[in-house]
Design a protein around this motif. Structure first.
Motif, short mmCIF file in Angstrom:
data_model
loop_
_atom_site.label_atom_id
_atom_site.label_comp_id
_atom_site.label_asym_id
_atom_site.label_seq_id
_atom_site.Cartn_x
_atom_site.Cartn_y
_atom_site.Cartn_z
N UNK A 1 6.14 -9.64 -13.37
CA UNK A 1 6.09 -11.05 -13.73
C UNK A 1 6.38 -11.30 -15.21
N UNK A 2 6.69 -10.24 -15.96
CA UNK A 2 7.15 -10.46 -17.33
C UNK A 2 8.45 -11.24 -17.37
N UNK A 3 9.21 -11.17 -16.29
CA UNK A 3 10.43 -11.96 -16.14
C UNK A 3 10.04 -13.32 -15.56
N UNK A 4 10.23 -14.41 -16.28
CA UNK A 4 9.78 -15.72 -15.80
C UNK A 4 10.51 -16.20 -14.53
N UNK A 5 11.62 -15.58 -14.20
CA UNK A 5 12.34 -15.96 -12.98
C UNK A 5 11.67 -15.41 -11.73
N UNK A 6 10.85 -14.40 -11.89
CA UNK A 6 10.22 -13.74 -10.73
C UNK A 6 9.12 -14.63 -10.17
N UNK A 7 9.25 -14.97 -8.90
CA UNK A 7 8.28 -15.85 -8.24
C UNK A 7 7.43 -15.12 -7.21
N UNK B 1 12.73 -11.65 1.25
CA UNK B 1 11.31 -11.98 1.43
C UNK B 1 10.45 -10.75 1.22
N UNK B 2 9.22 -10.99 0.78
CA UNK B 2 8.21 -9.94 0.69
C UNK B 2 7.46 -9.86 2.01
N UNK B 3 6.68 -8.79 2.19
CA UNK B 3 5.90 -8.60 3.41
C UNK B 3 4.44 -8.94 3.13
N UNK B 4 3.85 -9.79 3.96
CA UNK B 4 2.63 -10.50 3.62
C UNK B 4 1.40 -9.69 3.33
N UNK B 5 1.23 -8.51 3.94
CA UNK B 5 0.00 -7.75 3.74
C UNK B 5 -0.06 -7.01 2.42
N UNK B 6 1.04 -7.02 1.67
CA UNK B 6 1.11 -6.34 0.38
C UNK B 6 2.09 -7.15 -0.48
N UNK B 7 1.61 -8.27 -1.00
CA UNK B 7 2.51 -9.21 -1.67
C UNK B 7 1.76 -10.03 -2.70
N UNK B 8 2.54 -10.64 -3.59
CA UNK B 8 1.96 -11.53 -4.59
C UNK B 8 2.96 -12.64 -4.89
N UNK B 9 2.43 -13.79 -5.34
CA UNK B 9 3.24 -14.94 -5.68
C UNK B 9 2.69 -15.60 -6.94
N UNK B 10 3.58 -16.19 -7.72
CA UNK B 10 3.09 -17.08 -8.78
C UNK B 10 2.44 -18.30 -8.13
N UNK B 11 1.42 -18.82 -8.78
CA UNK B 11 0.80 -20.05 -8.28
C UNK B 11 1.83 -21.18 -8.20
N UNK B 12 2.75 -21.23 -9.16
CA UNK B 12 3.73 -22.30 -9.17
C UNK B 12 4.67 -22.25 -7.96
#
Length: 330
Positions: free
Chosen positions: A110-116, A159-170
């Motif tokens: 997440x150091x890259x601001x484009x990463x969501x 897409x990421x896989x839901x059981x091992x994933x993270x998202x920015x709140x935004x």
């Protein structure tokens, strides 16, 4: 950018997984990059919620919440999103344990601001002690794990896989939450794909958004004996077809099936060829793996056809930005 605070959401629904839940929470508390908090979201099970509330206090960095929406994994995750305080929200299965640097690898991306969104690698832990000889690695998604065919390293994905994933709140502010009616609902048919649908909505809502999988962010997912059998394999493949039909209805078949086309035309034929080769070389399980791949494809295709018919009736609620929902009847 400063290091993000990460809230970890673990959705739980049954006391049968009590020891697994404790192990999952312990693995979060042992992270080299400490979580801001751990949220245990209980899916309409008051006895389990009360038991967890006695086990953990907020002073432990653990909050126990009731699913505020309809029964099911998607609504449970949405409850966790609404309550979380972190800049990043990570999701961990209730029957998995994370390696010590799991959150550290998420945070670094997440150091890259484009990463969501950032996902990781999920390794199976077979209840019988080893992989069944007939079970193809290309179908490890059946048991909620990373499957053969995904690219290695830190790579951009649909897409990421839901059981091992993270998202920015935004990400949730822009695209809304998880769609109800797609994912799992306790012990009912093992549907999925809610994270696929969300990720496609996200990239449409945020042009230029980057979604990654970093295979160094590892969790170990327990596979019970009941899921080591062909009966479950077939049921899960059929349910995946149903789910993919709902995703295609939501976001269109072009994006909804983009990765699946490559998987079906490149990864699976190669898997069949390996299985046949192993059978000719008298290696254990070769014929079984080749046959399982063929059976899995046909079963998933059948589920997709049935799901396409059902999807036209409008059985899924699709969230919009801010978490509100629109869509057909429940």
């Amino acid at each position: 950018m400063s290091a993000p605070g990460i809230s970890v959401v673990i959705c739980v629904y049954t006391e049968d997984r009590w020891e697994d839940i404790l192990a999952a929470v312990s693995s979060v508390r042992a992270q080299s990059y400490p979580a801001l908090e751990t949220l245990l979201v209980v899916d309409h099970n008051e006895a389990l919620r009360d038991r967890l509330a006695r086990e953990y206090k907020e002073t432990d960095g653990v909050r126990v919440l009731a699913n505020a929406g309809p029964r099911g994994l998607s609504a449970g995750r949405n409850t966790g999103i609404a309550a979380a305080r972190g800049e990043v929200i990570a999701f961990l299965d209730d029957d998995a344990v994370a390696e010590r640097d799991w959150l550290r690898h998420f945070a670094a991306a997440y150091a890259d601001p484009r990463v969501m969104a950032v996902g990781g690698r999920t390794e199976p832990v077979w209840a019988s002690g080893r992989r069944p000889a007939w079970f193809p690695e290309e179908f490890d998604w059946v048991v909620g794990c990373t499957y053969r065919g995904l690219p290695p390293g830190r790579v951009r994905v649909r897409n990421v896989l839901g059981g091992n994933a993270s998202f920015r709140r935004t990400a949730f502010a822009a695209a809304g939450g998880f769609a109800t009616g797609i994912g799992r609902d306790g012990d009912r048919r093992p549907l999925g794909c809610e994270e696929t649908e969300l990720c496609i909505r996200l990239t449409r809502a945020v042009p230029g958004a980057v979604l990654l999988i970093d295979d160094r962010a590892v969790i170990h997912h327990r596979v019970p004996r009941a899921r080591e059998h062909f009966r479950y394999f077939r049921a899960r493949a059929y349910a995946e077809g149903l789910s993919k039909a709902l995703v295609a209805r939501s976001v269109g078949a072009g994006k909804g099936l983009e990765s699946e086309r490559r998987y079906a035309t490149r990864v699976l034929p190669a898997g069949v060829a390996r299985g046949v080769r192993d059978a000719l070389l008298a290696r254990p399980g070769g014929a079984g793996r080749a046959g399982a791949i063929v059976a899995g494809v046909l079963t998933a295709a059948g589920g997709y056809l049935v799901g396409s018919v059902r999807a036209r009736r409008g059985a899924v609620a699709f969230p919009v930005a801010g978490g509100a929902e629109r869509g057909g009847a429940r």
